[in-house]
Motif scaffolding. Sequence first.
Motif: not given
Lengths: 379, 336, 330
Positions: A318, A331, A334, A348, A352
Motif C-alpha cells: 500500500f 495492498g 487498494v 479499493a 481489501g
Amino acid sequence: MSGTTETRARLGGARALAGLLLPGTAQIVRGQWAAGLASVTLWVALITTAVWRRGRLIDAWTAGWDQRLAAAGLLAGLAAVWMWGWWSARREASARAGTGRLHQMARALAADPTALAGIWVVGAICLVALLAPLISPFDPNVQGSLVAERFLPPSRAHLLGTDNLARDVFSRLLYGARVSLTIGLLAVAVSVTIGTLVGAVAGYLGGWVDAVVMRIVDTFLAFPRLVLLITIVALFDPGTLLVVAVLGLTLWPSTARLVRAEVLALRRRDFILAAEALGFSRRRVVFGHLVPNALGPIIVAATLGIGDTIVLEAGLSFLGLGVQAPTASWGSMVDAGRANLLGAWWIATFPGLAIVGTVLAFNLVGDGLRDALDPRFRA
Amino acid sequence: MQSLPRGHLSRYALRRILGAVPLVLGISTLLFFVVNLAPGDPASYLISPGMSAEVVERIRTSFGLDDPVPVRYLKWLGSVASGDLGQSFSQGRPVVDVLASALPATLLLSGVALVLSFMIGTVIGALQAARHRTAVDSTLSFFTLFFYSMPSFWLALMMMLVFSYAASTLWGWPIWFPASGIQGADYEALSALGKLRDRGMHLVLPAASLSLVMMGGIARFARGSMLETIRQDFIRTARAKGVPERAVLFRHALRNALIPLVTLLGLYLPILFAGTIFVEEIFAWPGMGRTVVGAIQARDYPLVMGGGLLFAALVVIGNLVADLLYAFVDPRVRYD
Amino acid sequence: MSDPLLEVRDLRTWFFRRDGLSRAVDGVSFDVAEGETVGIVGESGCGKSVTALSLLGLHPSPPGRVMEGSSVRLRGEELVGADPSRLREIRGRDVGMIFQEPAAALDPVRPVRVQVAEALVVHGRGSWRAALPRSDELLAEVGLGDVARVGRAYPHQLSGGMCQRAMIAMAVACEPALLIADEPTTALDATVQGQILDLLGGLRARRRMSMLLITHDLGVVAEMCDRVLVMYAGRIVETGTVDQLLDDPRHPYTVGLLDSLPDAGHAGGRLRPIGGSVPPSTAWPTGCRFRDRCPHAMPRCRSEPDLAVPGEGRHVRCWLAETPSGGAGA
C-alpha cells in the motif's frame, strides 16, 4: 455367510469404481465426511476448470512460466486427488486412529465447525492462487483503452470493474492471491524456522546465551515492526524477495520467545530429565524431544502469524514498498483505488475484502488449533 | 509477610527506567546497522540530485562517513544521546524540530485510539465471557475477529468513503466527517466551542479506524482473560457469600482480569503506531506517521531514522508505564 | 423430633459434558438436624464436593444441572429451582461455605478485611463504614490476632492456615445456621489442620451452627461429626452415627476405607488399600457401583440394592448388610 461376503465384495467393488470416477465418494459412504467432501469438491473444481479452460490449458505449455505452473499444478492436483481417493478407499477406516498430540489436535479441529470453515476458505484461496492464470478472465497487467475502459463499474464483462489503468480488477484480485499467499507462507516459514532454533537453543542452554538472545528479542519486540520494515525496505530496492526476507527476519523474535517459554516449561518435566539422565546428546534432547513437544503452540502461532504477515505485506505494498508494479498485489490495488475513492469505489473495496477474508480464514484456523490444544475457552 | 509502603514504588520505577537503557541502546544499534548494511555507500542515499555541494559536505561530516564503522557507530550513539538526529533534507530543518512539531498530533490521535479501544474492547470481552457459549458470545466473537483481521489502511479508506465522501455528496446525510487534516480551513475564525467541535469532528474517523482494528484484538484477549478468571476459586467464594452476579463479574472478576490486560497495553503500542502510520497518511493527519511516510517517499533518511527512533522510544516509555501500572494494580508484585 | 434444618431428597446433579453425561451426584438423600454435624466421606471423584456445591446452586453451570425431581429444603423452603435472587440471599446469610484451597478462594487483589466486610454488606448488615470494624472483630474471633496488620493484608501475604481462618470469618459473618465445609483442612499442614478443626468446633458450639463437613479423612470425621454419610460413585452407600460406622462398618467400601487407614487397629493392623480406583463419572458401573472393586462381589450385585435398613438410623446399600455378619472383616 458366503452371500454376505459376496455382497460385501460387490459393494467394495462398486465403491472402488465410484472412487475412481469421483474420488471421495467412498469416504463419504464410509462416514468420513470431511475428507470425502473435500476430495469430491476439489476433484469437481479441477475437472470443471480443465474442461472450461481446455484451450488455455493446452496453450499454457507454450506460454510463460505462470501459465505452465498453473497447468502443471492442475494436472498434478487431479492426479493426487485421484490416487489418494483410490489408496484411502482401500484401507480400513479403523487403521487410522492416531493417538499422538498432533493427531488429537487434528481430530479436535475436525469437530470444530468454524475452524473447518476457515480451512475450506484457505483451501479455496490456495486453489484460486494456483489456478489464477487459467481461470482469470483477463490478463491482469494488460491495460485496456484508457479512454473507453478506465473506471468501468462492476458488470458482466468486468465482474469487479476496471481500475485507473483500465485493467480488470477481478483478474488482478485472483493474481494478487498468489502474492499474498506466497509471501505470507514463505515469510512465516523463514521466521518460524529461525525462531524455533533460536528459542529452543536459548531456552535449553540458559545462562548468558539466553540472556543475550532475549535482550535481542526484547529489542526487536519493542521496535514497531512496521517502522523497522519500512526503514529497511526504503533503504534497499523494494522487491518480492526483499519483502519475504525482511518479513521473515523481523517476525522470528516472537516465535523465539514462545518456543523458549515452552522449552523452559518442558525442561523440568520428567521425560526430558530422563533423556538427559540417559546421556542423550544436547542436540538430540533439544530437537528430538523438546521441539517436537512444543510443536502444538508453534503451529498455532505460525497459523496466526500468516494472517499478520499478509496484513503487513499488504501494508508495505500500500505504501509502495512491497511487490513492485505492474505485479498485482492486494495492498497496491487498494492504494490504486485511493485517488478516485468515491467515483470508483470498487478498486479499493474488493482487494481489501479479499485481505479481510483471507486473514479471517487463517485466524479461524489458528483459533481452532489453539482451542484444540487447550479446549478451555471454546466458543 | 511484610507491609508494602508505596515508597518502594519509586525505587522500583527507577530500577525499571534504568533497565530500559540497554533497550534504547539496542534499538539505536539496530537502526545504525540497518542503515549501514544497506548496499553501497550510505552517502549515495543521503544525497539527492538537487542538493548543493555545501549541504552534501555537511551531511558527509555529520555522518562522519570517512570514519571506520566502529567509530561511526560510537559517534552515532553519541549524537543520539545528545539529542542530535541530524538534518532533514526534505524539510531543511533539524530532524528533532520536525519530529517535535509532529509529535503532539500523533500523541493526540494514538492516545484517543488507545483509550477507546481498551475501553470498548474490555467491555465487549467481559460481556462475551459473562455470556459464554451463547449467541451473544459467538456473534461478538465473529465481529471482533472480523476487525482483528482487517488492515487498518483499508478500514480507514472505507470509513472515509462511507462517512465522509458518500455521506456528504451521495446520500446527503445530516452528519458527515471531514476526510483530511487535523482542523478545518476556517479553524482560526471559529469560536472556542466551534474550535473544539472542529477538532473533534476531524478526530472521529482517524480515531475510529485505529481503535476498531485494535479493539478486535483487545476484546479477544479480554474475553480469554475474563474466562480464565471466572473459573477461579475466589469467584465461587464471592457467589457463596451471596454477592450479586453483577458485582461478582465487575467487582471481582473484571478487576482481576484487567491485570493481564495491562501487559497487553505494552504489547499493543507497536501495533498502535503501525496503524498510526497508515491512518495519518490516509487522513493527512500532520503527525509522525505521515512525516515518516513522506520522508520515505523523499528518501530523507535522517528523518526516517529519527522517526523510527522516536517511535521505538515511545514504545519503550509505554512499556515502562505498563510495568509501573502493573505494580500498581496487582498487589502481588513485589518491588525487588 | 422437630423438622431437620436441611432436607436433601434424591439430589441428582448431572454434567452434560462434551465427552459424555457425567452423573456426578446421582440420587442422594440425607438430613442435617439443627446443631448437628454431618460428615460426607469418600474418595476423590465420588461426588462429595459436587453435592455440597449443588445444595446452593454453586456447581459449574453449564455444563452442570440439578435434575428434575431433586429436592433441597432449608427449614422447609425448597431451594432447587428457587429464584436466583432468593438463593443469593440464602448464600452467606443462612448457609456459609468454606473451601479446600483457602489461598485460591480469596480474591487476590482485595485486602482480607474488605472481603470479610463484603459478606456483611451484601446481606444488608450495615454500610461499608460499619462493616469494616465488624470484620476486624470477626477476624479476631477466628484467631487472626493482629487484626490491624492481618486485616489490611492481601491474601498472598498470609499463610494457608491464616487464609482459611479468614475464609471462616467470612463464612460465619452473618451467623449462618449451617456451615458447609468442603475439605477445609486437606490443603493445610498437619499441625494447622488441628487448629482449624478446633476453631470450627469452637465456633459451632458457640453459635449452635449445624455443619456439613466434606472430607476424605476419617480422622477428621471421628473428631468432628455426629453422623456420617459414605459416598461412592455419586451415591450414598452407608449412613450411621460416627461410632456405628467406625466400630461396625457394614458396606465393603466403608470397610475398605477404614482398612486403608494406617492406624486401622480393628482389622489386624495391616494396611489394605482398596484395589482399583473410582471409575470415571461418565461410566458408572451398572448394578452395585462398587461391584468391580468389591472383595465380596457376587452375581446378585448385578442389580443394585436399595439403601437397606439394618438398624435404627442406619442404612447400608449392600446385599450383605441384610445378614448380621455383613461386610465386616476379611
